[in-house]
Scaffold this motif. Structure first.
Motif, PDB file in Angstrom:
ATOM      1  N   SER A 108       0.857  -1.181   0.000  1.00 45.04           N
ATOM      2  CA  SER A 108       0.000   0.000   0.000  1.00 45.04           C
ATOM      3  C   SER A 108       0.892   1.229   0.000  1.00 45.04           C
ATOM      4  N   SER A 109       0.382   2.338  -0.518  1.00 44.28           N
ATOM      5  CA  SER A 109       1.192   3.554  -0.616  1.00 44.28           C
ATOM      6  C   SER A 109       1.624   4.035   0.762  1.00 44.28           C
ATOM      7  N   VAL A 187      -6.860   7.275  -4.748  1.00 39.71           N
ATOM      8  CA  VAL A 187      -6.535   6.433  -5.904  1.00 39.71           C
ATOM      9  C   VAL A 187      -5.593   5.317  -5.491  1.00 39.71           C
ATOM     10  N   TRP A 188      -4.583   5.658  -4.720  1.00 35.96           N
ATOM     11  CA  TRP A 188      -3.621   4.641  -4.284  1.00 35.96           C
ATOM     12  C   TRP A 188      -4.271   3.597  -3.385  1.00 35.96           C
ATOM     13  N   THR A 190      -7.371   2.592  -3.579  1.00 38.82           N
ATOM     14  CA  THR A 190      -8.138   1.729  -4.476  1.00 38.82           C
ATOM     15  C   THR A 190      -7.224   0.751  -5.199  1.00 38.82           C
ATOM     16  N   GLN A 191      -6.053   1.223  -5.603  1.00 34.10           N
ATOM     17  CA  GLN A 191      -5.097   0.345  -6.277  1.00 34.10           C
ATOM     18  C   GLN A 191      -4.617  -0.772  -5.351  1.00 34.10           C
ATOM     19  N   SER A 192      -4.360  -0.428  -4.096  1.00 33.00           N
ATOM     20  CA  SER A 192      -3.934  -1.438  -3.133  1.00 33.00           C
ATOM     21  C   SER A 192      -5.037  -2.463  -2.901  1.00 33.00           C
ATOM     22  N   ALA A 194      -7.337  -3.286  -5.020  1.00 34.58           N
ATOM     23  CA  ALA A 194      -7.409  -4.108  -6.229  1.00 34.58           C
ATOM     24  C   ALA A 194      -6.330  -5.188  -6.226  1.00 34.58           C
TER      25      ALA A 194
END
Length: 267
Positions: A108-109, A187-188, A190-192, A194
């Motif tokens: 994660s970010s 956004v980050w 959500t990417q994590s 995903a």
């Protein structure tokens, strides 16, 4: 021909790798590495053609599965409909273990760790799809209800559901701490999330289960939070339905990779 280790062999390999990583003394690491090589050849009975997938690094004292083995599992991950309640030899404890390990280690970010998960089995899983059915019944036109009801029954017939959330309190905290990137943290996150969804989908495939990913949020968010005491700062993102495979996955078409890929430079 592709070679993929059976789930039990993958688990055994992971256990050995974990033991090596947790050991700090060079003497033990050296001894254990030699033992591991013997075990992968004898106990796991890995064919010579597969042994190239296991490489031991003396510097890192860890055993790594090759990229081809990982990619094979990714290729095998497909969407399966319908699913049964048959988990085979898997237990609830084993599935929860897989979920917890993925939750801890998916990146994660800024290591913000905003991902949250709820896993539902048996009657609790069925309750989720009863809730979804009731919610949709109130808004889906009667002429279209038969197909919708069929889908709900199909999901309910599976063995379980993994609910994916992101903790909005964590995201807001990161926005305040690193104001320069405030617009990027949602956004980050959500990417994590995903990445976690995909990781667990592939992991369940490796254990022989099928799955399909659904998105009935935000329609069911409030009722889900109320039913399972989910904190209000957890935002529901997706539902991964899993269970025993009842048939083959459908055909999957691929666009030309040349239209999607570019590379520049050389080593």
């Amino acid at each position: 021909m592709r070679h993929v280790l059976a789930p039990s062999r993958l688990r055994a390999t992971t256990n050995f790798a974990g033991l090596i990583r947790s050991t700090s003394t060079p003497e033990f690491s050296s001894t254990f590495t030699a033992t591991f090589r013997q075990q992968t050849h004898r106990s796991l009975s890995i064919k010579p053609s597969l042994q190239k997938n296991f490489q031991t690094s003396s510097k890192m004292s860890s055993t790594q599965i090759s990229a081809n083995a990982v990619l094979d599992l990714i290729k095998q991950r497909r969407t399966y409909y319908p699913l049964s309640k048959d988990l085979g030899s898997l237990t609830v404890e084993r599935i929860n273990e897989i979920v917890k390990e993925a939750l801890q280690h998916v990146p994660s970010s800024f290591n913000s760790q905003s991902n949250r998960v709820v896993v539902l089995f048996g009657a609790e899983h069925e309750k989720l799809w009863d809730i979804t059915t009731e919610t949709l019944k109130a808004i889906v036109p009667e002429d279209n209800w038969a197909s919708t009801a069929g889908r709900m029954a199909m999901f309910k017939g599976a063995a379980g559901t993994i609910l994916f959330f992101e903790d909005e309190t964590v995201v807001k905290g990161m926005q305040e701490k690193f104001a320069l990137y405030a617009d990027r943290f949602p956004v980050w996150a959500t990417q994590s999330d995903a990445m976690l969804q995909h990781t667990l989908w592939v992991a369940l495939e490796a254990e022989g289960l099928g799955a399909n990913l659904q998105h009935y949020n935000p329609l069911i968010d409030a009722k889900v939070a109320e039913t399972w005491s989910v904190p209000e700062n957890w935002k529901l993102n997706a539902q991964l339905v899993f269970g025993g495979k009842t048939g083959d996955a459908g055909e999957k078409a691929f666009g030309a990779v040349e239209e999607k890929f570019k590379t520049f430079g050389s080593a």
